[in-house]
Write an enzyme that holds these catalytic residues in place. Structure first.
Site, PDB file in Angstrom:
ATOM      1  N   ASP A  33    -118.659 -41.068  66.851  1.00 59.19           N
ATOM      2  CA  ASP A  33    -117.214 -40.848  66.980  1.00 59.19           C
ATOM      3  C   ASP A  33    -116.800 -41.307  68.368  1.00 59.19           C
ATOM      4  O   ASP A  33    -117.621 -41.307  69.302  1.00 59.19           O
ATOM      5  CB  ASP A  33    -116.859 -39.371  66.781  1.00 59.19           C
ATOM      6  CG  ASP A  33    -115.384 -39.170  66.479  1.00 59.19           C
ATOM      7  OD1 ASP A  33    -115.040 -38.973  65.290  1.00 59.19           O
ATOM      8  OD2 ASP A  33    -114.567 -39.228  67.418  1.00 59.19           O
ATOM      9  N   THR A 130    -109.223 -42.993  52.772  1.00 55.12           N
ATOM     10  CA  THR A 130    -108.192 -43.298  51.772  1.00 55.12           C
ATOM     11  C   THR A 130    -107.367 -44.479  52.275  1.00 55.12           C
ATOM     12  O   THR A 130    -106.715 -44.377  53.313  1.00 55.12           O
ATOM     13  CB  THR A 130    -107.298 -42.067  51.539  1.00 55.12           C
ATOM     14  OG1 THR A 130    -108.129 -40.971  51.157  1.00 55.12           O
ATOM     15  CG2 THR A 130    -106.278 -42.332  50.448  1.00 55.12           C
ATOM     16  N   PHE A 161    -113.079 -36.805  47.611  1.00 58.05           N
ATOM     17  CA  PHE A 161    -112.177 -35.916  46.872  1.00 58.05           C
ATOM     18  C   PHE A 161    -112.296 -34.487  47.398  1.00 58.05           C
ATOM     19  O   PHE A 161    -112.342 -33.527  46.635  1.00 58.05           O
ATOM     20  CB  PHE A 161    -112.503 -35.951  45.372  1.00 58.05           C
ATOM     21  CG  PHE A 161    -112.440 -37.322  44.769  1.00 58.05           C
ATOM     22  CD1 PHE A 161    -111.233 -37.955  44.564  1.00 58.05           C
ATOM     23  CD2 PHE A 161    -113.604 -37.996  44.421  1.00 58.05           C
ATOM     24  CE1 PHE A 161    -111.167 -39.233  44.019  1.00 58.05           C
ATOM     25  CE2 PHE A 161    -113.554 -39.267  43.870  1.00 58.05           C
ATOM     26  CZ  PHE A 161    -112.327 -39.882  43.674  1.00 58.05           C
ATOM     27  N   LEU A 262     -99.863 -24.842  39.825  1.00 58.75           N
ATOM     28  CA  LEU A 262     -98.569 -24.433  39.276  1.00 58.75           C
ATOM     29  C   LEU A 262     -98.040 -23.176  39.957  1.00 58.75           C
ATOM     30  O   LEU A 262     -97.414 -22.360  39.314  1.00 58.75           O
ATOM     31  CB  LEU A 262     -98.687 -24.184  37.762  1.00 58.75           C
ATOM     32  CG  LEU A 262     -98.611 -25.399  36.836  1.00 58.75           C
ATOM     33  CD1 LEU A 262     -98.550 -24.947  35.385  1.00 58.75           C
ATOM     34  CD2 LEU A 262     -97.404 -26.288  37.145  1.00 58.75           C
ATOM     35  N   GLY A 269     -98.544 -29.565  51.992  1.00 62.03           N
ATOM     36  CA  GLY A 269     -98.586 -30.198  53.308  1.00 62.03           C
ATOM     37  C   GLY A 269    -100.002 -30.685  53.553  1.00 62.03           C
ATOM     38  O   GLY A 269    -100.703 -31.065  52.624  1.00 62.03           O
ATOM     39  N   CYS A 272    -103.372 -34.959  53.848  1.00 60.35           N
ATOM     40  CA  CYS A 272    -103.628 -35.913  52.766  1.00 60.35           C
ATOM     41  C   CYS A 272    -102.430 -36.145  51.848  1.00 60.35           C
ATOM     42  O   CYS A 272    -101.867 -37.234  51.822  1.00 60.35           O
ATOM     43  CB  CYS A 272    -104.830 -35.447  51.929  1.00 60.35           C
ATOM     44  SG  CYS A 272    -106.392 -35.596  52.817  1.00 60.35           S
ATOM     45  N   LYS A 275     -98.958 -37.877  53.266  1.00 63.28           N
ATOM     46  CA  LYS A 275     -99.112 -39.266  53.739  1.00 63.28           C
ATOM     47  C   LYS A 275     -99.619 -40.190  52.634  1.00 63.28           C
ATOM     48  O   LYS A 275     -99.237 -41.353  52.566  1.00 63.28           O
ATOM     49  CB  LYS A 275    -100.045 -39.329  54.953  1.00 63.28           C
ATOM     50  CG  LYS A 275    -101.527 -39.214  54.649  1.00 63.28           C
ATOM     51  CD  LYS A 275    -102.397 -39.503  55.844  1.00 63.28           C
ATOM     52  CE  LYS A 275    -103.881 -39.393  55.506  1.00 63.28           C
ATOM     53  NZ  LYS A 275    -104.387 -40.446  54.618  1.00 63.28           N
ATOM     54  N   ARG A 342    -101.640 -29.734  60.140  1.00 65.26           N
ATOM     55  CA  ARG A 342    -100.970 -31.034  59.953  1.00 65.26           C
ATOM     56  C   ARG A 342     -99.956 -30.937  58.820  1.00 65.26           C
ATOM     57  O   ARG A 342    -100.283 -30.523  57.716  1.00 65.26           O
ATOM     58  CB  ARG A 342    -101.993 -32.126  59.650  1.00 65.26           C
ATOM     59  CG  ARG A 342    -102.858 -32.517  60.826  1.00 65.26           C
ATOM     60  CD  ARG A 342    -103.902 -33.540  60.431  1.00 65.26           C
ATOM     61  NE  ARG A 342    -104.857 -33.005  59.471  1.00 65.26           N
ATOM     62  CZ  ARG A 342    -105.784 -33.738  58.855  1.00 65.26           C
ATOM     63  NH1 ARG A 342    -105.843 -35.038  59.078  1.00 65.26           N
ATOM     64  NH2 ARG A 342    -106.630 -33.177  58.008  1.00 65.26           N
TER      65      ARG A 342
END
Length: 447
Positions: A33, A130, A161, A262, A269, A272, A275, A342
């Site tokens: 990183d 993604t 996922f 549901l 929010g 993922c 955006k 986020r």
């Protein structure tokens, strides 16, 4: 034949979890990183974010941590990474471009261009980020151009996922594995990497690049649509005097619909869904298929509208004026069992109330540090009870189990007025009303 050696590029939420899980599956793993503080934490076996089970996994495998297997190490050297790995997982972020709907591909591009020149022998680069459909084909060509190994350096696309707060389970025991490839070698190597979950019955789906890229954005768009659908029904229930909770229960018994996603409330929010659906719309437009995804604009609009509606519910509960009123907000993260704020609806509502003149005090079991960094001007308390002290209204905005277990009578003893607004439809209205609270929730009757 020796097991493939694995590298993970980008050690945020996705990458740190993937690296630890690969070590748990028995592989030698090297992570990289560009943020030194993140690397220092990981080297000590500490997770860079709160994710249930991740820190235990890191401590079990990070080299240098007492009692660990030592299978997981870290480096800041691209040269070392290229020499070490047979399979290189790219797990960097693809945020929304500033001022646009499109995804920012610069981190993925930089990762590939930094790694490829160090690929001197057969290697498989595996994208997990993604990305907009069409990216993999372009990146594969770039790897072939830059890698000394030429065509022996291949690309595969293996979308993630993960559900925040279930990431470790979702990595070790995924509900499906999707691999986009343009040759047999990528499939063979990834079948070896994922041999354990495949042996446990996890479906392994092989597609072309474009389909693999579309699977993640399509799945997120469907989930976002389902959430916004029930929130649209909440708006109709409010207008008609219906109960969206009972409505969701009734339609969820149809197994074609199901109960998951549901629950009406202040909407979705996180890093993922918002955006990803916006980037999907932008990419569809570039491909000349914008009309296919126009419905996602309304999905996004419904979602954002619920936040504004929560602010209006608070205003109504306070007699029409927010200025100078004391408001307790329970929850700052976008979902429970996470410290991720986020695009958090809870923090967004708290911020809107503050900007309109209310004195807002927030409490969240895990997200306080991140919330303070985003909204330093809000008030923060060390407990739900402290946040509610002297409050004219209490807002329940993240469905932590701790909040569900609150004693309405005890909370009632410290507030200025017993008004509670349930933005997540998880509290029991009967219980709160018995203790003398005025209870309101999105899409539910007032009595």
């Amino acid at each position: 034949m020796a097991s493939p050696k694995i590298t993970v590029i980008g050690l945020g939420y996705l990458g740190a979890t993937h690296a630890a899980a690969m070590a748990e599956l028995g592989f030698e793993v090297l992570g990289l990183d560009v943020v030194p503080e993140k690397m220092r934490k990981l080297e000590q076996g500490q997770a860079p974010m709160f994710e249930p089970g991740l820190e235990e996994l890191l401590r079990a495998h990070v080299a240098g941590v007492e009692g660990s297997t030592g299978r997981l190490r870290f480096t800041d050297s691209w040269e070392e990474l290229g020499a070490f790995g047979d399979v290189h997982f790219v797990c960097v972020n693809t945020p929304q471009k500033h001022g646009e709907f499109a995804a920012d591909m610069s981190y993925v591009q930089r990762a590939v261009e930094s790694l490829a020149p160090h690929l001197h022998g057969p290697a498989l680069v595996v994208g997990k980020s993604t990305v907009p459909v069409g990216s993999a084909e372009r990146l594969a060509a770039r790897i072939a151009e830059l890698a000394p190994a030429g065509k022996e350096a291949e690309l595969a696309w293996n979308p993630e996922f993960l559900r925040e707060s279930f990431a470790v389970k979702d990595t070790l025991h995924p509900d499906r594995i999707v691999v986009g490839t343009d040759g047999p070698r990528g499939e063979e190597l990834l079948r070896e990497v994922y041999a354990r979950p495949i042996s446990e019955g996890t479906p392994f789906l092989v597609t072309d690049f474009a389909t693999a890229e579309l699977v993640k954005t399509s799945a997120n768009s469907f989930l976002a649509t389902k959430i916004s659908f029930i929130n649209a029904m909440a708006e109709v229930c409010e207008a008609a005097g219906g109960d969206v909770v009972k409505l969701a229960e009734a339609i969820g018994h149809d197994d074609r619909i199901g109960h998951k996603f549901l629950r009406a409330g202040i909407g979705f929010g996180g890093g993922c869904l918002p955006k990803d659906i916006r980037a999907f719309m932008a990419r569809a437009g570039e491909l000349g298929a914008s009309e296919a995804l126009t419905f996602l604009r309304e999905v996004d609009s419904i979602n954002m509208r619920r936040r504004a509606q929560m602010v209006e519910l608070a205003r109504d509960a306070l007699g029409g004026a927010l200025l100078g009123k004391r408001i307790a907000v329970l929850g700052a993260t976008f979902k429970p069992d996470s410290d991720d704020v986020r695009d958090s609806p809870a923090l967004n509502v708290a911020g809107q109330l503050h900007l309109q003149g209310a004195q807002v005090t927030v409490y969240d079991p895990k997200g306080m540090g991140n919330a303070r960094a985003v909204f330093p001007t809000l008030g923060y308390a060390d407990s739900a009870l402290d946040a509610a002290r002297g409050a004219d209204v209490v807002l329940h905005l993240t469905e932590w189990s701790e909040f569900k277990e609150l004693d309405p009578a005890k909370l009632g003893d410290v507030v200025a007025a017993r008004h509670i607004l349930d933005g997540r439809n998880t509290l029991d209205p009967t219980l709160w009303r018995k203790s003398g609270w005025t209870f309101r929730a999105l899409g539910r009757p007032t009595l």
